[in-house]
Scaffold this motif. Structure first.
Motif, PDB file in Angstrom:
ATOM      1  N   LEU A  27      15.974   6.565  41.923  1.00  0.00           N
ATOM      2  CA  LEU A  27      15.445   5.903  42.883  1.00  0.00           C
ATOM      3  C   LEU A  27      14.113   6.619  43.411  1.00  0.00           C
ATOM      4  O   LEU A  27      13.158   5.797  43.516  1.00  0.00           O
ATOM      5  CB  LEU A  27      16.419   5.695  44.022  1.00  0.00           C
ATOM      6  CG  LEU A  27      16.229   4.511  45.049  1.00  0.00           C
ATOM      7  CD1 LEU A  27      16.098   3.187  44.318  1.00  0.00           C
ATOM      8  CD2 LEU A  27      17.258   4.806  46.357  1.00  0.00           C
ATOM      9  N   ASP A  28      14.096   7.783  43.586  1.00  0.00           N
ATOM     10  CA  ASP A  28      12.788   8.426  44.083  1.00  0.00           C
ATOM     11  C   ASP A  28      11.827   8.357  42.789  1.00  0.00           C
ATOM     12  O   ASP A  28      10.635   8.280  43.112  1.00  0.00           O
ATOM     13  CB  ASP A  28      13.393   9.843  44.154  1.00  0.00           C
ATOM     14  CG  ASP A  28      13.788  10.037  45.639  1.00  0.00           C
ATOM     15  OD1 ASP A  28      13.843   8.959  46.265  1.00  0.00           O
ATOM     16  OD2 ASP A  28      14.030  11.215  46.099  1.00  0.00           O
ATOM     17  N   LEU A  55      25.874  10.046  42.150  1.00  0.00           N
ATOM     18  CA  LEU A  55      25.358   9.987  43.302  1.00  0.00           C
ATOM     19  C   LEU A  55      23.887  10.699  43.147  1.00  0.00           C
ATOM     20  O   LEU A  55      22.943   9.956  43.527  1.00  0.00           O
ATOM     21  CB  LEU A  55      25.906  10.239  44.420  1.00  0.00           C
ATOM     22  CG  LEU A  55      25.555  10.060  45.796  1.00  0.00           C
ATOM     23  CD1 LEU A  55      25.051   8.678  46.116  1.00  0.00           C
ATOM     24  CD2 LEU A  55      26.314  10.952  46.998  1.00  0.00           C
ATOM     25  N   LEU A  56      23.786  11.878  42.835  1.00  0.00           N
ATOM     26  CA  LEU A  56      22.799  12.651  42.511  1.00  0.00           C
ATOM     27  C   LEU A  56      21.894  12.046  41.412  1.00  0.00           C
ATOM     28  O   LEU A  56      20.534  11.692  41.894  1.00  0.00           O
ATOM     29  CB  LEU A  56      23.022  13.993  42.121  1.00  0.00           C
ATOM     30  CG  LEU A  56      21.842  15.056  41.987  1.00  0.00           C
ATOM     31  CD1 LEU A  56      21.014  15.072  43.057  1.00  0.00           C
ATOM     32  CD2 LEU A  56      22.251  16.438  41.388  1.00  0.00           C
ATOM     33  N   TRP A 102      11.926  14.987  39.191  1.00  0.00           N
ATOM     34  CA  TRP A 102      11.706  15.014  40.515  1.00  0.00           C
ATOM     35  C   TRP A 102      10.653  15.865  41.249  1.00  0.00           C
ATOM     36  O   TRP A 102      10.074  15.612  41.967  1.00  0.00           O
ATOM     37  CB  TRP A 102      13.097  14.911  40.966  1.00  0.00           C
ATOM     38  CG  TRP A 102      13.066  14.595  42.547  1.00  0.00           C
ATOM     39  CD1 TRP A 102      13.138  13.218  43.293  1.00  0.00           C
ATOM     40  CD2 TRP A 102      13.246  15.527  43.589  1.00  0.00           C
ATOM     41  NE1 TRP A 102      13.224  13.585  44.592  1.00  0.00           N
ATOM     42  CE2 TRP A 102      13.286  14.672  44.810  1.00  0.00           C
ATOM     43  CE3 TRP A 102      13.269  16.886  43.487  1.00  0.00           C
ATOM     44  CZ2 TRP A 102      13.352  15.485  46.168  1.00  0.00           C
ATOM     45  CZ3 TRP A 102      13.496  17.582  44.778  1.00  0.00           C
ATOM     46  CH2 TRP A 102      13.668  16.737  45.918  1.00  0.00           C
ATOM     47  N   TYR A 120      17.717  -0.804  44.560  1.00  0.00           N
ATOM     48  CA  TYR A 120      18.947  -0.117  44.308  1.00  0.00           C
ATOM     49  C   TYR A 120      19.725  -0.573  43.266  1.00  0.00           C
ATOM     50  O   TYR A 120      20.474   0.339  42.350  1.00  0.00           O
ATOM     51  CB  TYR A 120      19.788  -0.326  45.501  1.00  0.00           C
ATOM     52  CG  TYR A 120      19.399   0.175  46.984  1.00  0.00           C
ATOM     53  CD1 TYR A 120      19.433   1.647  47.125  1.00  0.00           C
ATOM     54  CD2 TYR A 120      18.761  -0.320  47.787  1.00  0.00           C
ATOM     55  CE1 TYR A 120      18.652   2.528  48.315  1.00  0.00           C
ATOM     56  CE2 TYR A 120      18.303   0.246  48.966  1.00  0.00           C
ATOM     57  CZ  TYR A 120      18.399   1.519  49.012  1.00  0.00           C
ATOM     58  OH  TYR A 120      17.783   2.196  50.129  1.00  0.00           O
ATOM     59  N   PHE A 172      21.537   8.765  40.898  1.00  0.00           N
ATOM     60  CA  PHE A 172      21.191   7.640  41.508  1.00  0.00           C
ATOM     61  C   PHE A 172      19.883   7.745  42.448  1.00  0.00           C
ATOM     62  O   PHE A 172      18.988   7.270  42.310  1.00  0.00           O
ATOM     63  CB  PHE A 172      22.253   6.838  42.407  1.00  0.00           C
ATOM     64  CG  PHE A 172      21.964   5.656  42.980  1.00  0.00           C
ATOM     65  CD1 PHE A 172      21.691   4.350  42.290  1.00  0.00           C
ATOM     66  CD2 PHE A 172      21.699   5.657  44.427  1.00  0.00           C
ATOM     67  CE1 PHE A 172      21.300   3.385  43.033  1.00  0.00           C
ATOM     68  CE2 PHE A 172      21.061   4.520  44.996  1.00  0.00           C
ATOM     69  CZ  PHE A 172      20.973   3.275  44.363  1.00  0.00           C
ATOM     70  N   ALA A 173      20.316   8.967  43.030  1.00  0.00           N
ATOM     71  CA  ALA A 173      19.018   9.296  44.192  1.00  0.00           C
ATOM     72  C   ALA A 173      17.888   9.763  43.432  1.00  0.00           C
ATOM     73  O   ALA A 173      16.807   9.225  43.550  1.00  0.00           O
ATOM     74  CB  ALA A 173      19.536  10.468  44.943  1.00  0.00           C
TER      75      ALA A 173
END
Length: 261
Positions: free
Chosen positions: A127-128, A120-121, A243, A60, A123-124
């Motif tokens: 992370l993925d 936030l998007l 992604w 994170y 970051f996600a």
């Protein structure tokens, strides 16, 4: 070289020399070097990302650092344009009132919420993408390049919405040669990474043009804030493309196998 340094110092926090006598035309000529600035930023992000991933892996905290890097390197220049754009463009007001809202130095709650959602998007997505470290590092490298090429297209392809301003100088001096040079830089940076990255470049271009066309229809042209919004949204679109590539088995062949961790 002067145009490159002007673009670098205008678009980033990197200061190399003092340029006290710059004219509006000097800033206009610097547009052709925007993708070169993206190359500098992408190289820094790739280097820092490689070091952090080698020692810490993906977590994170490292994902947050990767998301914050573009903001720290640019001083949040494009983030401010993104928030001002959201406040004005989606206010539901008249064209004139939209432009007034975007020019206001104060940021509204709508822009702040939208920016928080965008972060936030991001970051996600980062992370993925950490599950495929090579893909993540390539994304960190190319997304500032592709996003600034989208900016060049926005500057060149759409009229400036205000009667005056720095953005008007950008538009007036961004001819076909500027677009060709910026596009060549983006293409050269994308080609070594295979068809998946070329697809990401295509998505960046098409997404940027679609967003700019929508904005230009509502405002009668674009503004400097919209150039910044184009950059920010295009970076997210590039991350989202990668992604999709790592999650769709049918698309993974476009990455040539280097998505495997």
């Amino acid at each position: 070289m002067k145009s490159f340094i002007t673009a670098l110092q205008f678009l980033t926090r990197i200061n190399l020399v003092s340029q006290p006598d710059l004219t509006i035309e000097d800033f206009g000529r610097s547009v052709r070097c925007f993708t070169l600035v993206g190359l500098v930023l992408g190289s820094i992000q790739f280097l820092i990302g490689s070091v952090l991933y080698s020692f810490l892996g993906i977590s994170y905290v490292t994902a947050a650092i990767f998301v914050l890097l573009p903001i720290l390197l640019t001083g949040g220049l494009h983030c401010d344009g993104f928030m001002d754009t959201v406040d004005g463009l989606f206010s539901g007001r008249s064209r004139e009132r939209m432009l007034e809202i975007m020019k206001d130095s104060r940021t509204g709650s709508f822009g702040v919420v939208a920016f928080g959602c965008c972060l936030l998007l991001d970051f996600a997505l980062v992370l993925d993408l950490g599950a495929a470290p090579t893909v993540l590092l390539v994304a960190l490298f190319v997304m500032p390049i592709f996003a600034r090429f989208s900016m060049v297209l926005a500057v060149a392809a759409f009229p400036y919405a205000r009667p005056e301003g720095m953005g008007k100088a950008f538009h007036e001096m961004a001819g076909r040669g500027t677009v060709a040079f910026a596009g060549a830089v983006a293409l050269v940076c994308a080609a070594p990474w295979g068809p998946g990255t070329l697809l990401a470049l295509a998505v960046a271009v098409l997404f940027g043009l679609a967003f700019d066309r929508y904005a230009a229809k509502k405002l009668g042209g674009l503004t400097g804030d919209l150039y910044g919004a184009t950059e920010k949204l295009t970076e997210t679109a590039v991350l989202f493309t990668y992604w999709i590539l790592i999650h769709l088995p049918q698309a993974q062949m476009l990455l040539g196998g280097w998505h495997i961790s």
